[in-house]
Design a protein around this motif. Structure first.
Motif, PDB file in Angstrom:
ATOM      1  N   TRP A 125       0.857  -1.182   0.000  1.00 49.61           N
ATOM      2  CA  TRP A 125       0.000   0.000   0.000  1.00 49.61           C
ATOM      3  C   TRP A 125       0.896   1.237   0.000  1.00 49.61           C
ATOM      4  CZ3 TRP A 125      -1.039  -4.224   3.125  1.00 49.61           C
ATOM      5  CH2 TRP A 125      -2.298  -4.823   2.984  1.00 49.61           C
ATOM      6  N   PRO A 126       0.833   2.083  -1.024  1.00 54.62           N
ATOM      7  CA  PRO A 126       1.593   3.348  -0.991  1.00 54.62           C
ATOM      8  C   PRO A 126       1.000   4.267   0.065  1.00 54.62           C
ATOM      9  CG  PRO A 126       0.151   3.267  -2.906  1.00 54.62           C
ATOM     10  CD  PRO A 126       0.088   1.913  -2.288  1.00 54.62           C
ATOM     11  N   LEU A 127       1.842   5.024   0.745  1.00 55.68           N
ATOM     12  CA  LEU A 127       1.408   5.945   1.790  1.00 55.68           C
ATOM     13  C   LEU A 127       1.360   7.363   1.242  1.00 55.68           C
ATOM     14  CD1 LEU A 127       3.549   4.546   4.758  1.00 55.68           C
ATOM     15  CD2 LEU A 127       1.084   4.239   4.400  1.00 55.68           C
ATOM     16  N   SER A 128       0.251   8.052   1.493  1.00 53.15           N
ATOM     17  CA  SER A 128       0.110   9.438   1.060  1.00 53.15           C
ATOM     18  C   SER A 128       0.606  10.374   2.147  1.00 53.15           C
ATOM     19  CB  SER A 128      -1.354   9.746   0.753  1.00 53.15           C
ATOM     20  OG  SER A 128      -1.815   8.943  -0.314  1.00 53.15           O
ATOM     21  N   GLU A 129       0.991  11.566   1.749  1.00 54.84           N
ATOM     22  CA  GLU A 129       1.386  12.565   2.727  1.00 54.84           C
ATOM     23  C   GLU A 129       0.191  12.893   3.607  1.00 54.84           C
ATOM     24  OE1 GLU A 129       3.164  17.121   2.941  1.00 54.84           O
ATOM     25  OE2 GLU A 129       3.211  15.991   1.063  1.00 54.84           O
ATOM     26  N   GLY A 130       0.424  12.963   4.921  1.00 51.43           N
ATOM     27  CA  GLY A 130      -0.656  13.170   5.872  1.00 51.43           C
ATOM     28  C   GLY A 130      -1.009  11.874   6.574  1.00 51.43           C
ATOM     29  N   PRO A 131      -2.171  11.815   7.231  1.00 48.83           N
ATOM     30  CA  PRO A 131      -2.561  10.629   7.993  1.00 48.83           C
ATOM     31  C   PRO A 131      -3.005   9.487   7.087  1.00 48.83           C
ATOM     32  CG  PRO A 131      -3.693  12.610   8.782  1.00 48.83           C
ATOM     33  CD  PRO A 131      -3.099  12.937   7.461  1.00 48.83           C
ATOM     34  N   ASN A 132      -2.613   8.261   7.434  1.00 50.22           N
ATOM     35  CA  ASN A 132      -3.042   7.052   6.758  1.00 50.22           C
ATOM     36  C   ASN A 132      -3.563   6.087   7.817  1.00 50.22           C
ATOM     37  OD1 ASN A 132      -1.642   7.098   3.734  1.00 50.22           O
ATOM     38  ND2 ASN A 132      -0.427   8.186   5.256  1.00 50.22           N
ATOM     39  N   LEU A 133      -4.872   5.838   7.825  1.00 51.29           N
ATOM     40  CA  LEU A 133      -5.456   4.936   8.812  1.00 51.29           C
ATOM     41  C   LEU A 133      -5.238   3.488   8.410  1.00 51.29           C
ATOM     42  CD1 LEU A 133      -8.943   6.379   9.866  1.00 51.29           C
ATOM     43  CD2 LEU A 133      -6.918   6.092  11.280  1.00 51.29           C
ATOM     44  N   VAL A 134      -4.946   2.655   9.414  1.00 53.92           N
ATOM     45  CA  VAL A 134      -4.784   1.217   9.215  1.00 53.92           C
ATOM     46  C   VAL A 134      -5.765   0.512  10.137  1.00 53.92           C
ATOM     47  CG1 VAL A 134      -3.205  -0.750   9.314  1.00 53.92           C
ATOM     48  CG2 VAL A 134      -2.337   1.514   8.676  1.00 53.92           C
ATOM     49  N   GLY A 135      -6.565  -0.375   9.573  1.00 52.42           N
ATOM     50  CA  GLY A 135      -7.524  -1.096  10.407  1.00 52.42           C
ATOM     51  C   GLY A 135      -8.420  -1.988   9.590  1.00 52.42           C
ATOM     52  N   ARG A 136      -9.444  -2.498  10.254  1.00 52.61           N
ATOM     53  CA  ARG A 136     -10.365  -3.438   9.624  1.00 52.61           C
ATOM     54  C   ARG A 136     -11.501  -2.738   8.880  1.00 52.61           C
ATOM     55  NH1 ARG A 136     -11.793  -5.732  14.021  1.00 52.61           N
ATOM     56  NH2 ARG A 136     -14.004  -5.226  14.008  1.00 52.61           N
ATOM     57  N   ARG A 138     -13.605  -0.363   6.350  1.00 57.02           N
ATOM     58  CA  ARG A 138     -13.431  -0.092   4.924  1.00 57.02           C
ATOM     59  C   ARG A 138     -12.982   1.327   4.626  1.00 57.02           C
ATOM     60  NH1 ARG A 138     -18.490  -3.198   1.902  1.00 57.02           N
ATOM     61  NH2 ARG A 138     -17.919  -5.325   2.556  1.00 57.02           N
ATOM     62  N   ASP A 139     -13.180   2.242   5.583  1.00 55.33           N
ATOM     63  CA  ASP A 139     -12.757   3.619   5.331  1.00 55.33           C
ATOM     64  C   ASP A 139     -11.274   3.835   5.567  1.00 55.33           C
ATOM     65  OD1 ASP A 139     -12.505   3.656   8.061  1.00 55.33           O
ATOM     66  OD2 ASP A 139     -13.908   5.290   8.413  1.00 55.33           O
ATOM     67  N   CYS A 140     -10.567   2.797   5.988  1.00 60.10           N
ATOM     68  CA  CYS A 140      -9.126   2.906   6.250  1.00 60.10           C
ATOM     69  C   CYS A 140      -8.345   2.913   4.936  1.00 60.10           C
ATOM     70  CB  CYS A 140      -8.642   1.752   7.126  1.00 60.10           C
ATOM     71  SG  CYS A 140      -9.272   1.797   8.818  1.00 60.10           S
ATOM     72  N   ALA A 141      -7.266   3.685   4.904  1.00 59.31           N
ATOM     73  CA  ALA A 141      -6.398   3.707   3.724  1.00 59.31           C
ATOM     74  C   ALA A 141      -5.773   2.333   3.507  1.00 59.31           C
ATOM     75  CB  ALA A 141      -5.305   4.759   3.887  1.00 59.31           C
ATOM     76  N   ILE A 142      -5.466   1.655   4.625  1.00 58.45           N
ATOM     77  CA  ILE A 142      -4.956   0.289   4.564  1.00 58.45           C
ATOM     78  C   ILE A 142      -5.941  -0.584   5.316  1.00 58.45           C
ATOM     79  CG2 ILE A 142      -3.048  -1.254   5.166  1.00 58.45           C
ATOM     80  CD1 ILE A 142      -1.184   1.149   5.002  1.00 58.45           C
ATOM     81  N   ARG A 155      -2.466   4.654  13.179  1.00 52.43           N
ATOM     82  CA  ARG A 155      -2.389   5.740  12.211  1.00 52.43           C
ATOM     83  C   ARG A 155      -0.931   5.975  11.841  1.00 52.43           C
ATOM     84  NH1 ARG A 155      -4.589   9.431  15.104  1.00 52.43           N
ATOM     85  NH2 ARG A 155      -6.705   9.294  14.283  1.00 52.43           N
ATOM     86  N   ILE A 156      -0.651   6.028  10.556  1.00 55.52           N
ATOM     87  CA  ILE A 156       0.687   6.351  10.052  1.00 55.52           C
ATOM     88  C   ILE A 156       0.606   7.730   9.407  1.00 55.52           C
ATOM     89  CG2 ILE A 156       2.524   5.711   8.454  1.00 55.52           C
ATOM     90  CD1 ILE A 156       1.576   2.805   8.703  1.00 55.52           C
ATOM     91  N   VAL A 157       1.415   8.660   9.901  1.00 59.93           N
ATOM     92  CA  VAL A 157       1.391  10.032   9.390  1.00 59.93           C
ATOM     93  C   VAL A 157       2.698  10.296   8.639  1.00 59.93           C
ATOM     94  CG1 VAL A 157       1.201  12.466   9.977  1.00 59.93           C
ATOM     95  CG2 VAL A 157      -0.063  10.769  11.315  1.00 59.93           C
ATOM     96  N   VAL A 158       2.548  10.677   7.380  1.00 61.44           N
ATOM     97  CA  VAL A 158       3.707  10.925   6.517  1.00 61.44           C
ATOM     98  C   VAL A 158       3.858  12.420   6.292  1.00 61.44           C
ATOM     99  CG1 VAL A 158       4.733  10.484   4.256  1.00 61.44           C
ATOM    100  CG2 VAL A 158       3.344   8.718   5.363  1.00 61.44           C
ATOM    101  N   MET A 200       3.653  -6.042   9.485  1.00 63.08           N
ATOM    102  CA  MET A 200       3.878  -5.324   8.226  1.00 63.08           C
ATOM    103  C   MET A 200       5.274  -4.703   8.250  1.00 63.08           C
ATOM    104  SD  MET A 200       0.217  -3.330   8.303  1.00 63.08           S
ATOM    105  CE  MET A 200       0.357  -3.058  10.073  1.00 63.08           C
ATOM    106  N   THR A 201       5.736  -4.306   7.091  1.00 67.24           N
ATOM    107  CA  THR A 201       7.051  -3.674   6.975  1.00 67.24           C
ATOM    108  C   THR A 201       6.901  -2.306   6.345  1.00 67.24           C
ATOM    109  OG1 THR A 201       8.077  -5.849   6.654  1.00 67.24           O
ATOM    110  CG2 THR A 201       9.408  -3.920   6.112  1.00 67.24           C
ATOM    111  N   TYR A 202       7.555  -1.316   6.946  1.00 63.62           N
ATOM    112  CA  TYR A 202       7.594   0.028   6.371  1.00 63.62           C
ATOM    113  C   TYR A 202       8.799   0.112   5.444  1.00 63.62           C
ATOM    114  CZ  TYR A 202       8.411   5.061   6.006  1.00 63.62           C
ATOM    115  OH  TYR A 202       8.644   6.327   5.534  1.00 63.62           O
ATOM    116  N   ARG A 203       8.560   0.447   4.174  1.00 65.06           N
ATOM    117  CA  ARG A 203       9.645   0.525   3.207  1.00 65.06           C
ATOM    118  C   ARG A 203       9.629   1.868   2.489  1.00 65.06           C
ATOM    119  NH1 ARG A 203      12.632  -4.138   2.877  1.00 65.06           N
ATOM    120  NH2 ARG A 203      14.107  -2.431   2.888  1.00 65.06           N
ATOM    121  N   ILE A 204      10.824   2.310   2.085  1.00 67.87           N
ATOM    122  CA  ILE A 204      10.978   3.505   1.250  1.00 67.87           C
ATOM    123  C   ILE A 204      11.778   3.067   0.037  1.00 67.87           C
ATOM    124  CG2 ILE A 204      11.782   5.880   1.118  1.00 67.87           C
ATOM    125  CD1 ILE A 204      11.662   6.035   4.128  1.00 67.87           C
TER     126      ILE A 204
END
Length: 216
Positions: A125-136, A138-142, A155-158, A200-204
């Motif tokens: 899942w690519p991460l967008s700048e700003g908040p990225n919600l992770v959860g179960r 359906r409104d979550c980015a991941i 929450r992952i904030v980029v 999960m793994t955070y990658r750049i």
């Protein structure tokens, strides 16, 4: 509904409340209360209507509403004596009284950080700048369909300078490299993020590409 008021930003689609650009946690009921008051602004909403909307077919006391209002006010930096956003209407209910405007459309300045992504097995899942919600939910980015993952788990904030992760009071907790996340943690390439039973793994990718072995 995506609105800005004072130093706050409210995004109902992503279930996010930001204050000074930082995500501010709210319980689901408190978030729903704020959403309802914003939707009905500047109209005053009776306590009876709030109770029916938040706890349909369930009896709860007025104290439940009072506690939720206190939670919302704390998140917004509001107080009963210096009301900016949530106004108490004596013997009736509450209303949202702050000046509200629509949030600006996301422009070119809010682009994904180059290569920043979350990897889980074969999925990315690519991460967008700003908040990225992770959860179960359906409104979550991941969105991850696992019973061990909460609806809004973390929450992952980029930003341009860093990527951070914070737990959202999930049932099974969030860990980074084996350490439980109690407050916001800065991520670096290759960090392992555990949500429930999943890791999960955070990658750049731009960092990965710089390590490719040259031949010849």
């Amino acid at each position: 509904m995506h609105l800005v008021f004072g130093e706050c930003e409210f995004d109902s689609r992503r279930r996010l409340l930001l204050r000074h650009g930082r995500a501010t946690p709210l319980s689901p009921k408190a978030f729903q209360l704020l959403e309802l008051l914003l939707d009905r602004r500047p109209e005053a909403v009776a306590k009876a209507q709030l109770l029916e909307s938040l706890w349909p077919d369930t009896f709860v006391s007025d104290a439940s509403i009072h506690n939720l209002v206190a939670e919302v006010r704390a998140a917004l930096g509001d107080t009963p004596r210096a009301t900016r956003f949530i106004r108490t209407v004596p013997r009736y209910g509450y209303s949202f009284c702050g000046e509200v405007k629509s949030a600006p459309t996301v422009g070119p300045s809010r682009r994904p950080r180059p290569g920043a992504r979350i990897v889980l097995g074969p999925r990315e899942w690519p991460l967008s700048e700003g908040p990225n919600l992770v959860g179960r939910d359906r409104d979550c980015a991941i969105c991850i369909a696992s019973a061990t993952v909460s609806r809004h788990h973390l929450r992952i904030v980029v930003t341009r300078d860093e990527t951070t992760v914070e737990d959202l009071e999930s049932k099974n907790g969030t860990h980074v490299n084996g350490q439980r996340v109690a407050q916001r943690v800065t991520l670096k390439d290759g960090d392992q993020i555990q949500a429930g039973s999943l890791t999960m793994t955070y990658r750049i990718l731009d960092e990965l590409s710089s390590t490719v072995t040259r031949r010849g």
